[in-house]
Design an enzyme around this catalytic site. Sequence first.
Site, short mmCIF file in Angstrom:
data_model
loop_
_atom_site.label_atom_id
_atom_site.label_comp_id
_atom_site.label_asym_id
_atom_site.label_seq_id
_atom_site.Cartn_x
_atom_site.Cartn_y
_atom_site.Cartn_z
CD GLN A 1 -3.63 -4.91 6.81
OE1 GLN A 1 -3.74 -3.92 6.10
NE2 GLN A 1 -4.09 -6.09 6.45
CG ASP B 1 -9.80 -0.82 4.93
OD1 ASP B 1 -9.44 -1.08 3.77
OD2 ASP B 1 -9.09 -1.08 5.93
CE LYS C 1 -3.90 -2.23 2.29
NZ LYS C 1 -4.67 -2.46 3.52
#
Length: 290
Positions: free
Chosen positions: A96, A119, A52
């Site tokens: 995460q 997200d 990312k």
Amino acid sequence: MQILDGKSCSEQIRQEIADQVSQLKSKGRRPPHLAAILVGDDGASETYVANKVKDCQQVGFESSLIRFDKSVSEAELLAKIEELNANEAVDGFIVQLPLPDHIDEHKVTVSIDPRKDVDGFCPENVGNLCLGLPTFVSATPNGIMELLARYNIETEGKHCVVLGRSNIVGTPMAILMSRNTNPGNSTVTLAHSRTKNLKALCAEADILVAAIGKPEFVSADMVKQGAVVIDVGITRLADDSRASGFRLVGDVQFDSVAEKAAWITPVPGGVGPMTRASLLQNTLKAYLRN
């Protein structure tokens, strides 16, 4: 059989984003900023977050990686999230997953400002998705829809079976495919491990999205001739014949299923790159909203 090449498609998306960011910078505007919180030292999470950061560099985004030891307290992690919520220089951020057992993932998810939840996991964004309102769509389902659109896959009136009911992939995928959009307008069946006659049901699908999280679960006898097969899964299996000692497989038995499918995503190089590209798209969207 034709390949739905997520790698090349995601490269096109990244180039489009890079061009847009370049134009913004030429007008004196700051670049979009994506932050990521990583807790612990899980190898898969390390790799995913590193990719990312690399993606951000490629398209001209700013990125921040915030690391915590796996022993970090829930209170300390929530305090950092509040700090990022209030930081006007950060357009979007992710935490995460998975997190250590002593941290409540739901509590973490709901603490993220929906305007920065790139997200697409928080309740407000999921609710907006269900209602068809503007929102951040979870990166994997969004990436799949983008892949179907860019390859002009016909979905209207088709029977789509989504195998797997997770809140991150299966459920939002079913919602998106049933919407009055293009891609979309499919008749959708959301199936899972408790579904009766699962094999026969999958074999009726014009479009099969395999997101059940079981390596090589979908066999050729579960696939209709000429179907579109989207493989969301990715698992490392031990393989002594390879220098790495492992091979990557999806939820689909690729070689045998590919002989029946009209279109199929490979693993790796299919859904994974599109997920990463979608996170960049969501971050750009958050930036432009601001």
